[in-house]
Scaffold this active site. Sequence first.
Site, mmCIF file in Angstrom:
data_model
loop_
_atom_site.group_PDB
_atom_site.id
_atom_site.type_symbol
_atom_site.label_atom_id
_atom_site.label_comp_id
_atom_site.label_asym_id
_atom_site.label_seq_id
_atom_site.Cartn_x
_atom_site.Cartn_y
_atom_site.Cartn_z
ATOM 1 N N PRO A 125 0.790 -1.227 0.000
ATOM 2 C CA PRO A 125 0.000 0.000 0.000
ATOM 3 C C PRO A 125 0.827 1.285 0.000
ATOM 4 O O PRO A 125 1.862 1.363 0.664
ATOM 5 C CB PRO A 125 -0.824 -0.098 1.290
ATOM 6 C CG PRO A 125 -0.109 -1.071 2.148
ATOM 7 C CD PRO A 125 0.531 -2.047 1.197
ATOM 8 N N ASN A 126 0.331 2.232 -0.768
ATOM 9 C CA ASN A 126 0.860 3.602 -0.877
ATOM 10 C C ASN A 126 2.163 3.703 -1.673
ATOM 11 O O ASN A 126 2.635 4.800 -1.932
ATOM 12 C CB ASN A 126 1.040 4.246 0.517
ATOM 13 C CG ASN A 126 -0.263 4.280 1.278
ATOM 14 O OD1 ASN A 126 -1.265 4.795 0.765
ATOM 15 N ND2 ASN A 126 -0.305 3.708 2.467
ATOM 16 N N ARG A 158 4.854 11.023 -2.476
ATOM 17 C CA ARG A 158 4.599 10.742 -1.068
ATOM 18 C C ARG A 158 5.858 10.965 -0.217
ATOM 19 O O ARG A 158 6.899 10.385 -0.530
ATOM 20 C CB ARG A 158 4.189 9.262 -1.002
ATOM 21 C CG ARG A 158 4.214 8.645 0.318
ATOM 22 C CD ARG A 158 4.153 7.143 0.241
ATOM 23 N NE ARG A 158 3.943 6.628 1.575
ATOM 24 C CZ ARG A 158 4.279 5.434 1.999
ATOM 25 N NH1 ARG A 158 4.816 4.574 1.158
ATOM 26 N NH2 ARG A 158 4.061 5.075 3.231
ATOM 27 N N TYR A 216 11.101 8.938 0.928
ATOM 28 C CA TYR A 216 11.034 7.930 -0.142
ATOM 29 C C TYR A 216 11.607 8.387 -1.488
ATOM 30 O O TYR A 216 11.663 7.587 -2.423
ATOM 31 C CB TYR A 216 9.575 7.476 -0.316
ATOM 32 C CG TYR A 216 9.001 6.826 0.932
ATOM 33 C CD1 TYR A 216 9.519 5.620 1.391
ATOM 34 C CD2 TYR A 216 7.960 7.417 1.645
ATOM 35 C CE1 TYR A 216 9.019 5.025 2.542
ATOM 36 C CE2 TYR A 216 7.442 6.824 2.795
ATOM 37 C CZ TYR A 216 7.983 5.634 3.234
ATOM 38 O OH TYR A 216 7.486 5.047 4.371
ATOM 39 N N ASN A 239 8.020 -5.686 -0.965
ATOM 40 C CA ASN A 239 7.904 -4.570 -0.025
ATOM 41 C C ASN A 239 6.426 -4.482 0.345
ATOM 42 O O ASN A 239 5.628 -3.912 -0.395
ATOM 43 C CB ASN A 239 8.392 -3.260 -0.664
ATOM 44 C CG ASN A 239 8.401 -2.113 0.347
ATOM 45 O OD1 ASN A 239 7.859 -2.239 1.457
ATOM 46 N ND2 ASN A 239 8.997 -0.995 -0.026
ATOM 47 N N ALA A 255 3.195 -0.857 4.735
ATOM 48 C CA ALA A 255 2.627 -0.835 6.096
ATOM 49 C C ALA A 255 2.138 -2.215 6.541
ATOM 50 O O ALA A 255 2.143 -2.514 7.749
ATOM 51 C CB ALA A 255 1.494 0.179 6.164
ATOM 52 N N GLU A 312 12.670 -9.624 1.448
ATOM 53 C CA GLU A 312 11.894 -8.477 1.950
ATOM 54 C C GLU A 312 12.721 -7.213 1.756
ATOM 55 O O GLU A 312 13.905 -7.198 2.100
ATOM 56 C CB GLU A 312 11.620 -8.696 3.446
ATOM 57 C CG GLU A 312 10.936 -7.511 4.110
ATOM 58 C CD GLU A 312 10.751 -7.716 5.626
ATOM 59 O OE1 GLU A 312 11.034 -8.823 6.138
ATOM 60 O OE2 GLU A 312 10.328 -6.745 6.274
ATOM 61 N N HIS A 341 12.776 -2.750 2.050
ATOM 62 C CA HIS A 341 12.182 -1.463 2.434
ATOM 63 C C HIS A 341 13.077 -0.355 1.915
ATOM 64 O O HIS A 341 14.314 -0.486 1.919
ATOM 65 C CB HIS A 341 12.025 -1.354 3.954
ATOM 66 C CG HIS A 341 11.124 -2.418 4.494
ATOM 67 N ND1 HIS A 341 9.763 -2.373 4.340
ATOM 68 C CD2 HIS A 341 11.408 -3.582 5.113
ATOM 69 C CE1 HIS A 341 9.236 -3.468 4.871
ATOM 70 N NE2 HIS A 341 10.207 -4.219 5.337
ATOM 71 N N ARG A 352 13.154 4.489 12.421
ATOM 72 C CA ARG A 352 11.878 5.213 12.441
ATOM 73 C C ARG A 352 11.046 4.801 13.663
ATOM 74 O O ARG A 352 11.595 4.264 14.626
ATOM 75 C CB ARG A 352 11.148 4.969 11.110
ATOM 76 C CG ARG A 352 11.984 5.436 9.904
ATOM 77 C CD ARG A 352 11.284 5.201 8.592
ATOM 78 N NE ARG A 352 10.073 5.986 8.483
ATOM 79 C CZ ARG A 352 9.142 5.804 7.529
ATOM 80 N NH1 ARG A 352 9.327 4.851 6.617
ATOM 81 N NH2 ARG A 352 8.063 6.553 7.486
#
Length: 138
Positions: free
Chosen positions: A9-10, A17, A22, A71, A74, A95, A97, A104
Amino acid sequence: MKIIIINGPNLNLLGKRERNIYGDLTFEEFFKLLKNKYPLIDISYFQSNVEGELINKIQEVGFSFDGIILNAAAYTHTSVGIGDAVKAIETPVVEVHISNTFAREEFRHHSYISPGAKGVILGFGLQSYELALQSFLN
Ligand code: DQA
């Protein structure tokens, strides 16, 4: 070699964004560059904002592809279902990111994906995807 990048998502909003985290590039722009750089690898791309669609895609490719670069965004931090899907399939999952999730908020420190993943690459911006791709070539 068949590799798929699956984005959660996103991530369709990359380039717009939270650009301080990012970056400025859209994923489509980055994906074009990546494909041009690795012309001999069959790389495909899927993005969804919907948890079940991500699970469907993982199941669909998870017994025939050579690698999945995931990825889950969230959903990494919330989805038992995606974590279970990663464990259920045969195709190895790396995986990734874009950001260093450990630098964070604390809720980003836990991943439901990592226990089933072959490895995890994070914090290198969009280069995290390329490093994941290279891990399948070695
Ligand atoms: C992300 C990190 C997640 O915590 C966040 O929810 C994202 C993107 C990353 O690539 O840095 O959407 O997966």
